[in-house]
Design a protein around this motif. Structure first.
Motif, PDB file in Angstrom:
ATOM      1  N   UNK A 117       0.719  -1.226  -0.031  1.00  0.00           N
ATOM      2  CA  UNK A 117      -0.099  -0.141  -0.003  1.00  0.00           C
ATOM      3  C   UNK A 117       0.850   1.282   0.111  1.00  0.00           C
ATOM      4  N   UNK A 118       2.083   1.037  -0.247  1.00  0.00           N
ATOM      5  CA  UNK A 118       3.110   2.351  -0.458  1.00  0.00           C
ATOM      6  C   UNK A 118       2.825   2.706  -1.641  1.00  0.00           C
ATOM      7  N   UNK A 119       3.421   4.109  -1.964  1.00  0.00           N
ATOM      8  CA  UNK A 119       3.263   4.597  -3.276  1.00  0.00           C
ATOM      9  C   UNK A 119       3.755   3.888  -4.562  1.00  0.00           C
ATOM     10  N   UNK A 120       4.980   2.990  -4.217  1.00  0.00           N
ATOM     11  CA  UNK A 120       5.515   2.201  -5.232  1.00  0.00           C
ATOM     12  C   UNK A 120       4.524   1.321  -5.784  1.00  0.00           C
ATOM     13  N   UNK A 121       3.617   0.541  -4.902  1.00  0.00           N
ATOM     14  CA  UNK A 121       2.635  -0.637  -5.150  1.00  0.00           C
ATOM     15  C   UNK A 121       1.553  -0.262  -5.228  1.00  0.00           C
ATOM     16  N   UNK A 122       0.964   1.084  -5.117  1.00  0.00           N
ATOM     17  CA  UNK A 122      -0.299   1.617  -4.864  1.00  0.00           C
ATOM     18  C   UNK A 122      -1.014   1.471  -5.998  1.00  0.00           C
ATOM     19  N   UNK A 123      -0.226   1.465  -7.395  1.00  0.00           N
ATOM     20  CA  UNK A 123      -1.055   1.295  -8.882  1.00  0.00           C
ATOM     21  C   UNK A 123      -1.000  -0.196  -9.098  1.00  0.00           C
ATOM     22  N   UNK A 124      -0.559  -1.386  -8.347  1.00  0.00           N
ATOM     23  CA  UNK A 124      -0.979  -2.582  -8.710  1.00  0.00           C
ATOM     24  C   UNK A 124      -2.450  -2.933  -8.600  1.00  0.00           C
ATOM     25  N   UNK A 125      -3.013  -3.461  -9.631  1.00  0.00           N
ATOM     26  CA  UNK A 125      -4.371  -3.670  -9.996  1.00  0.00           C
ATOM     27  C   UNK A 125      -5.217  -4.060  -8.934  1.00  0.00           C
ATOM     28  N   UNK A 126      -4.786  -5.268  -8.525  1.00  0.00           N
ATOM     29  CA  UNK A 126      -5.515  -5.848  -7.254  1.00  0.00           C
ATOM     30  C   UNK A 126      -5.488  -4.803  -5.864  1.00  0.00           C
ATOM     31  N   UNK A 127      -4.500  -4.065  -5.698  1.00  0.00           N
ATOM     32  CA  UNK A 127      -4.401  -2.928  -4.603  1.00  0.00           C
ATOM     33  C   UNK A 127      -5.127  -1.740  -5.048  1.00  0.00           C
ATOM     34  N   UNK A 128      -5.247  -1.456  -6.297  1.00  0.00           N
ATOM     35  CA  UNK A 128      -5.696   0.029  -6.485  1.00  0.00           C
ATOM     36  C   UNK A 128      -7.215  -0.115  -6.628  1.00  0.00           C
ATOM     37  N   UNK A 129      -7.610  -1.342  -7.318  1.00  0.00           N
ATOM     38  CA  UNK A 129      -9.065  -1.515  -7.622  1.00  0.00           C
ATOM     39  C   UNK A 129      -9.938  -2.238  -6.273  1.00  0.00           C
TER      40      UNK A 129
END
Length: 649
Positions: free
Chosen positions: A494-506
């Protein structure tokens, strides 16, 4: 003070008067001398002094600095300082008096903090005063029963919103019903409200009792309603009637300016038909109204696309040498090459024969031919209508079927040619999404953690497999070290680097809800140690809950409404009585405050009963248990006072 007042009254030398007024503005005025100072010096100077330099000194400086001294004395501020300026038998020098009121209010609000726009939050630092002297009703009476030139009217309009902020908040102090209706009547016209009038309307709706909204809607006009709905949650008791009797019928008319305003109104009211109530699990707008809204949007889309095609052709034929018309600009000023547009219009032309006559406006005149002037006038309206319809359809969603397929494809294509913000048809269709975490391959969580710790990517790991493994592990284990590992992985994801992962973002909200059981201290993690004849209990699950709150605090403003409510409920139920001081007094309270601040207006508009019973009552019970005089209880009570449910009979 007596000497200064006497000296001022006895001299005719303006230089001496000026010096005395400057000195008075720099002194700490005793309460016992305030009434005499106002009545014998300040008011007299404003109303009778011919020297405008002295008048302006009092109006802009002396009166203001003295008023701010009584910031913490509402009685003196209202009755002694403001009342003489508003209550006068005649309109003598009304501009000077109201100008002085405005200057005082600016000074007070600058000192105390201003209320944020209600469309974003009702969080504010003002403790409103009780309007015992009826200053706001009197002020509105002046505005309603007198005709003024532009200068006085402008100052009156600038002053009223600040006066409302000082005395009313729509929570502990409600604007009198008669006064609220009178203010709205002043601006109920067919003309679009300017920024100053818009501020008045917003403050009025914010401060008034939402239970009088049925009476207001009987006579409200479209331009006023467009301004009012920025405080959308105040329409909770009339939302079905508003759509059925006002919004949907207006969409069937052939006034494109009115259609555009109606779509803007619908967008402001979107939470009513996009958010499920925690209490009922349903939208606040009834299902049959939602279906009517969908049908209306689709109908308007079909008509607008047909007419937009016709008008675009007229503009091109009449302005064949005008590059600014042929190359349309998007919403953000990005120029759109017209080749795609012309290809699209050719496609529309070939498909339009079977579509044109399916749906018409109620009072549809012939719109198949326009003059160039008429086409130019409607062109901007059509573009904005296309933008708002697309936006609304992405919020409300329509069922996937062949009837709408071609139309939605047209709408999306036209929208994407006109505007920088691109959408896809999939964002409009209703869909049964596969539940996150239900499919995948199990992977090693230790390996995932090591990879996250050493690099900026998951590299060989599929993100769906990682989320699937987290879900399955949470369902199958109570092992403390494994749960701690999962939270540490989630903290990194959930940090900035990974927050755009589809599973995390959506699906972040859904993922976070898997961790709700961890709020409650687990008895399996509580160990008893013996030291001689003494026994001491140690909760080894405390670091786990600390990490849970750390992750949730980081994601507090990224969770959807349902997840936020569930987290808020658990934090109120368990966090405020956690045995760990750091969790109880800092983390839980911070999480509760953040969620309430972020969703407060939604609680009022969608779930006020749930918010009152589940959250506010829980906070009050905990404050009582802690002892109302304790520091922790004071923080809870302060939170409730700042974000209370609305007043009930």
């Amino acid at each position: 003070m007596d000497d200064l007042i006497s000296q001022y009254k006895s001299t005719s030398d303006n230089d001496i008067k000026y010096m005395i007024l400057r000195q008075l503005g720099q002194m700490q005025v005793p309460v016992d001398d305030l009434r005499r100072l106002v009545s014998e010096i300040l008011i007299v100077t404003l109303l009778e002094e011919p020297d405008m330099e002295l008048v302006n000194l009092v109006s802009f400086q002396t009166y203001v600095t003295i008023a701010i001294q009584f910031y913490d004395d509402p009685i003196m501020l209202s009755s002694v300082i403001l009342r003489p300026l508003i209550y006068q038998e005649s309109d003598k020098l009304l501009l000077v008096r109201i100008q002085t009121v405005r200057n005082i209010l600016k000074g007070l609000i600058a000192k105390r903090g201003t209320r944020q726009q209600p469309s974003t939050s009702t969080n504010n630092s003002l403790d409103v005063m009780h309007d015992e002297d009826q200053l706001v009703p009197r002020f509105v009476y002046i505005m309603k029963n007198h005709s003024f030139d532009g200068g006085i009217q402008m100052v009156l309009n600038e002053t009223l919103p600040m006066l409302l902020q000082l005395y009313y908040d729509g929570k502990s102090e409600l604007l009198p019903n008669v006064t609220a209706i009178e203010i709205l009547e002043l601006f109920n016209s067919d003309e679009t409200l300017d920024a100053v009038k818009d501020a008045i309307v917003n403050e009025t709706v914010l401060c008034m009792d939402h239970r009088i909204m049925p009476d207001v809607l009987i006579v409200v006009k479209l331009c006023l309603l467009k301004s009012m709905v920025r405080v959308w949650y105040q329409f909770d008791l009339v939302i079905d009637d508003l759509f059925e009797k006002f919004i949907i019928p207006t969409l069937k008319k052939d006034n494109f300016e009115h259609i555009l305003m109606t779509l803007e109104i619908m967008h402001s009211l979107a939470p009513f038909f996009t958010i499920n109530s925690m209490l009922t699990g349903q939208k606040r707008v009834s299902p049959n109204i939602i279906e009517l809204v969908k049908e209306s949007l689709v109908s308007v889309s079909e008509i607008i696309l047909r007419l937009y095609k016709n008008e675009h052709s007229i503009i091109n034929s009449g302005n064949s040498n005008d590059d600014d018309i042929l190359s349309m600009e998007g919403a953000d000023g990005d120029e759109v090459v017209d080749i795609d547009q012309q290809e699209y219009l050719a496609e529309l032309e070939s498909n339009s024969g079977e579509q044109d006559d399916e749906i018409l406006f109620e009072d549809d005149a012939s719109h198949d031919s326009f003059t160039i002037d008429e086409a130019n006038e409607n062109f901007t309206h059509f573009k904005e209508i296309i933008r708002y319809i697309t936006l609304l359809l992405t919020e409300i969603r329509v069922p996937l079927n062949q009837k709408y397929d071609t139309l939605i494809a047209r709408l999306v294509k036209e929208h994407n040619l006109l505007f920088k913000r691109q959408v896809s048809s999939d964002e409009i269709w209703e869909s049964n999404l596969t539940q996150v975490g239900c499919m995948g391959t199990l992977v090693s969580l230790d390996s995932v953690y090591n990879k996250l710790s050493k690099s900026n990517s998951l590299e060989s790991f599929n993100e769906n497999d990682v989320v699937f493994t987290i879900h399955e592990t949470l369902l199958s284990t109570n092992e403390l070290s494994v749960l701690q590992l999962i939270l540490e992985i989630l903290d990194q994801l959930t940090t900035k680097e990974y927050s755009q992962m589809v599973c995390i973002k959506d699906s972040l909200s859904e993922v976070l809800m898997w961790f709700l059981p961890l709020f409650k201290p687990n008895k399996l993690f509580i160990k008893t140690l013996k030291v001689g004849n003494m026994k001491q209990k140690i909760d080894e699950g405390t670091p786990l809950r600390v990490m849970l709150y750390t992750v949730l605090l980081k994601c507090a403003n990224r969770m959807n409404y349902k997840a936020s409510c569930e987290v808020l409920k658990q934090a109120t139920k368990y966090g405020l009585k956690d045995r760990d001081d750091g969790i109880r007094e800092k983390q839980a309270l911070s999480l509760i405050r953040n969620i309430i601040e972020h969703h407060y207006t939604t609680f009022l508009g969608i779930d006020e009963e749930w918010y009152r019973s589940e959250i506010v009552d829980g906070l009050l019970k905990m404050a009582e248990k802690l002892g109302f005089d304790s520091p922790s209880a004071s923080l809870l009570l302060s939170l409730v006072r700042k974000f209370p449910p609305r007043i009930q009979d």
